[in-house]
Design a protein around this motif. Structure first.
Motif, PDB file in Angstrom:
ATOM      1  N   MET A 171     -17.695  10.093 -27.078  1.00 17.29           N
ATOM      2  CA  MET A 171     -18.588   9.115 -27.699  1.00 17.29           C
ATOM      3  C   MET A 171     -18.634   7.811 -26.903  1.00 17.29           C
ATOM      4  O   MET A 171     -19.392   6.906 -27.228  1.00 17.29           O
ATOM      5  CB  MET A 171     -18.192   8.836 -29.146  1.00 17.29           C
ATOM      6  CG  MET A 171     -18.443  10.008 -30.066  1.00 17.29           C
ATOM      7  SD  MET A 171     -20.174  10.471 -30.102  1.00 17.29           S
ATOM      8  CE  MET A 171     -20.032  12.244 -30.025  1.00 17.29           C
ATOM      9  N   GLY A 172     -17.806   7.711 -25.874  1.00 14.63           N
ATOM     10  CA  GLY A 172     -17.862   6.587 -24.935  1.00 14.63           C
ATOM     11  C   GLY A 172     -18.699   7.022 -23.742  1.00 14.63           C
ATOM     12  O   GLY A 172     -19.794   7.547 -23.892  1.00 14.63           O
ATOM     13  N   ASP A 173     -18.138   6.861 -22.565  1.00  8.07           N
ATOM     14  CA  ASP A 173     -18.828   7.265 -21.335  1.00  8.07           C
ATOM     15  C   ASP A 173     -18.419   8.651 -20.860  1.00  8.07           C
ATOM     16  O   ASP A 173     -18.970   9.168 -19.907  1.00  8.07           O
ATOM     17  CB  ASP A 173     -18.500   6.273 -20.212  1.00  8.07           C
ATOM     18  CG  ASP A 173     -19.619   5.306 -19.935  1.00  8.07           C
ATOM     19  OD1 ASP A 173     -20.698   5.458 -20.519  1.00  8.07           O
ATOM     20  OD2 ASP A 173     -19.399   4.395 -19.117  1.00  8.07           O
ATOM     21  N   GLY A 174     -17.381   9.215 -21.497  1.00  5.65           N
ATOM     22  CA  GLY A 174     -16.883  10.516 -21.069  1.00  5.65           C
ATOM     23  C   GLY A 174     -15.995  10.445 -19.839  1.00  5.65           C
ATOM     24  O   GLY A 174     -15.605  11.461 -19.286  1.00  5.65           O
ATOM     25  N   LYS A 175     -15.668   9.234 -19.413  1.00  2.00           N
ATOM     26  CA  LYS A 175     -14.764   9.053 -18.272  1.00  2.00           C
ATOM     27  C   LYS A 175     -14.049   7.709 -18.431  1.00  2.00           C
ATOM     28  O   LYS A 175     -14.611   6.754 -18.969  1.00  2.00           O
ATOM     29  CB  LYS A 175     -15.521   9.113 -16.952  1.00  2.00           C
ATOM     30  CG  LYS A 175     -16.592   8.063 -16.815  1.00  2.00           C
ATOM     31  CD  LYS A 175     -17.387   8.231 -15.537  1.00  2.00           C
ATOM     32  CE  LYS A 175     -18.363   7.084 -15.446  1.00  2.00           C
ATOM     33  NZ  LYS A 175     -19.655   7.335 -15.096  1.00  2.00           N
ATOM     34  N   PRO A 176     -12.788   7.643 -17.959  1.00  2.00           N
ATOM     35  CA  PRO A 176     -12.049   6.387 -18.114  1.00  2.00           C
ATOM     36  C   PRO A 176     -12.677   5.254 -17.308  1.00  2.00           C
ATOM     37  O   PRO A 176     -13.502   5.494 -16.422  1.00  2.00           O
ATOM     38  CB  PRO A 176     -10.645   6.721 -17.588  1.00  2.00           C
ATOM     39  CG  PRO A 176     -10.719   8.067 -16.979  1.00  2.00           C
ATOM     40  CD  PRO A 176     -12.041   8.676 -17.302  1.00  2.00           C
ATOM     41  N   LEU A 177     -12.265   4.044 -17.616  1.00  4.96           N
ATOM     42  CA  LEU A 177     -12.755   2.884 -16.872  1.00  4.96           C
ATOM     43  C   LEU A 177     -12.385   3.016 -15.399  1.00  4.96           C
ATOM     44  O   LEU A 177     -11.288   3.481 -15.066  1.00  4.96           O
ATOM     45  CB  LEU A 177     -12.122   1.598 -17.410  1.00  4.96           C
ATOM     46  CG  LEU A 177     -12.434   1.202 -18.843  1.00  4.96           C
ATOM     47  CD1 LEU A 177     -11.653  -0.063 -19.207  1.00  4.96           C
ATOM     48  CD2 LEU A 177     -13.911   0.988 -19.056  1.00  4.96           C
ATOM     49  N   SER A 178     -13.278   2.593 -14.545  1.00  6.33           N
ATOM     50  CA  SER A 178     -12.982   2.591 -13.112  1.00  6.33           C
ATOM     51  C   SER A 178     -11.938   1.516 -12.819  1.00  6.33           C
ATOM     52  O   SER A 178     -11.735   0.577 -13.615  1.00  6.33           O
ATOM     53  CB  SER A 178     -14.252   2.297 -12.315  1.00  6.33           C
ATOM     54  OG  SER A 178     -14.650   0.949 -12.500  1.00  6.33           O
ATOM     55  N   GLY A 179     -11.291   1.637 -11.695  1.00  9.88           N
ATOM     56  CA  GLY A 179     -10.316   0.625 -11.281  1.00  9.88           C
ATOM     57  C   GLY A 179     -10.942  -0.747 -11.175  1.00  9.88           C
ATOM     58  O   GLY A 179     -10.330  -1.751 -11.530  1.00  9.88           O
ATOM     59  N   SER A 180     -12.179  -0.787 -10.703  1.00  8.13           N
ATOM     60  CA  SER A 180     -12.887  -2.061 -10.557  1.00  8.13           C
ATOM     61  C   SER A 180     -13.095  -2.733 -11.912  1.00  8.13           C
ATOM     62  O   SER A 180     -12.862  -3.936 -12.065  1.00  8.13           O
ATOM     63  CB  SER A 180     -14.230  -1.814  -9.870  1.00  8.13           C
ATOM     64  OG  SER A 180     -15.011  -2.973  -9.870  1.00  8.13           O
ATOM     65  N   VAL A 181     -13.540  -1.951 -12.900  1.00  6.53           N
ATOM     66  CA  VAL A 181     -13.755  -2.517 -14.240  1.00  6.53           C
ATOM     67  C   VAL A 181     -12.418  -2.926 -14.844  1.00  6.53           C
ATOM     68  O   VAL A 181     -12.294  -4.009 -15.420  1.00  6.53           O
ATOM     69  CB  VAL A 181     -14.510  -1.520 -15.146  1.00  6.53           C
ATOM     70  CG1 VAL A 181     -14.528  -2.001 -16.592  1.00  6.53           C
ATOM     71  CG2 VAL A 181     -15.933  -1.316 -14.638  1.00  6.53           C
ATOM     72  N   ARG A 182     -11.401  -2.066 -14.720  1.00  7.07           N
ATOM     73  CA  ARG A 182     -10.073  -2.398 -15.256  1.00  7.07           C
ATOM     74  C   ARG A 182      -9.567  -3.723 -14.677  1.00  7.07           C
ATOM     75  O   ARG A 182      -8.975  -4.528 -15.396  1.00  7.07           O
ATOM     76  CB  ARG A 182      -9.065  -1.290 -14.961  1.00  7.07           C
ATOM     77  CG  ARG A 182      -9.249  -0.054 -15.806  1.00  7.07           C
ATOM     78  CD  ARG A 182      -8.209   1.005 -15.463  1.00  7.07           C
ATOM     79  NE  ARG A 182      -6.868   0.579 -15.795  1.00  7.07           N
ATOM     80  CZ  ARG A 182      -6.277   0.761 -16.976  1.00  7.07           C
ATOM     81  NH1 ARG A 182      -6.929   1.393 -17.938  1.00  7.07           N
ATOM     82  NH2 ARG A 182      -5.055   0.345 -17.198  1.00  7.07           N
ATOM     83  N   SER A 183      -9.812  -3.954 -13.409  1.00  7.54           N
ATOM     84  CA  SER A 183      -9.298  -5.174 -12.766  1.00  7.54           C
ATOM     85  C   SER A 183     -10.034  -6.427 -13.224  1.00  7.54           C
ATOM     86  O   SER A 183      -9.496  -7.529 -13.120  1.00  7.54           O
ATOM     87  CB  SER A 183      -9.364  -5.046 -11.243  1.00  7.54           C
ATOM     88  OG  SER A 183     -10.707  -5.089 -10.790  1.00  7.54           O
ATOM     89  N   ARG A 184     -11.250  -6.279 -13.758  1.00  9.74           N
ATOM     90  CA  ARG A 184     -12.039  -7.436 -14.187  1.00  9.74           C
ATOM     91  C   ARG A 184     -12.096  -7.629 -15.690  1.00  9.74           C
ATOM     92  O   ARG A 184     -12.492  -8.689 -16.174  1.00  9.74           O
ATOM     93  CB  ARG A 184     -13.482  -7.298 -13.667  1.00  9.74           C
ATOM     94  CG  ARG A 184     -13.633  -7.310 -12.176  1.00  9.74           C
ATOM     95  CD  ARG A 184     -15.105  -7.345 -11.721  1.00  9.74           C
ATOM     96  NE  ARG A 184     -16.042  -6.614 -12.556  1.00  9.74           N
ATOM     97  CZ  ARG A 184     -16.440  -5.364 -12.352  1.00  9.74           C
ATOM     98  NH1 ARG A 184     -15.984  -4.666 -11.352  1.00  9.74           N
ATOM     99  NH2 ARG A 184     -17.321  -4.803 -13.173  1.00  9.74           N
TER     100      ARG A 184
END
Length: 166
Positions: free
Chosen positions: A34-47
């Motif tokens: 129900m989200g994006d079907g994939k975890p947050l990218s490293g780039s998003v996690r870092s920001r």
């Protein structure tokens, strides 16, 4: 597990343990179907934490079972021009799938509502996917309904729409 073992807190995003919990829960939500079907990218996690800290209306509530995060409500304050009062939008809402059905979601929503009432808000808003029947059910049980404006209009309910910008 009893509800006595669940704690709902307003996250303090300057605390390392709260930052870690937020990243864990938002990434789990992103990975959910129900989200994006994939975890947050490293780039998003870092920001993410820095972005939430610097956004002036951020409110985050965490549900914990012992010391482990098990749910999150990421919210933003808004303003209703029709009521001339503040509101709270629940932007992201997630409970660990292994713990669903135990009242954690209702407790999170109750805590958000308490914050809204204590700060003079006129309403809570949220968006939900049409095919997310589990979420629809909990939201209805907690008093949410599809918005129709004006209240006696025949035009149908409100739809949340977006335009992605690059």
């Amino acid at each position: 597990m009893s509800m006595a073992e669940i704690n709902i807190i307003k996250a303090e995003l300057t605390k390392t343990e709260h930052q870690e919990a937020v990243l864990k829960m938002v990434s789990a939500y992103a990975a959910d179907p129900m989200g994006d079907g994939k975890p947050l990218s490293g780039s998003v996690r870092s920001r993410l934490i820095e972005g939430l800290l610097h956004h002036p209306t951020t409110l985050v509530f965490l549900a914990t079972h012992g010391t482990e995060p098990c749910g999150i409500a990421v919210c933003f304050r808004g303003f209703s021009t029709f009521a001339a009062k503040p509101l709270i939008n629940i932007h992201d809402f997630y409970v660990d799938p292994e713990l669903r059905g135990r009242g954690i979601g209702r407790a999170l929503l109750k805590r958000v509502e308490c914050e809204a009432r204590n700060t003079g808000c006129c309403k809570l808003t949220l968006e939900v996917q049409q095919n997310n029947s589990h979420a629809h059910s909990i939201y209805r049980k907690c008093g949410f309904a599809q918005t129709v404006l004006p209240a006696d209009a025949d035009g149908g309910g409100s739809l949340f729409m977006s335009k992605l910008l690059s």
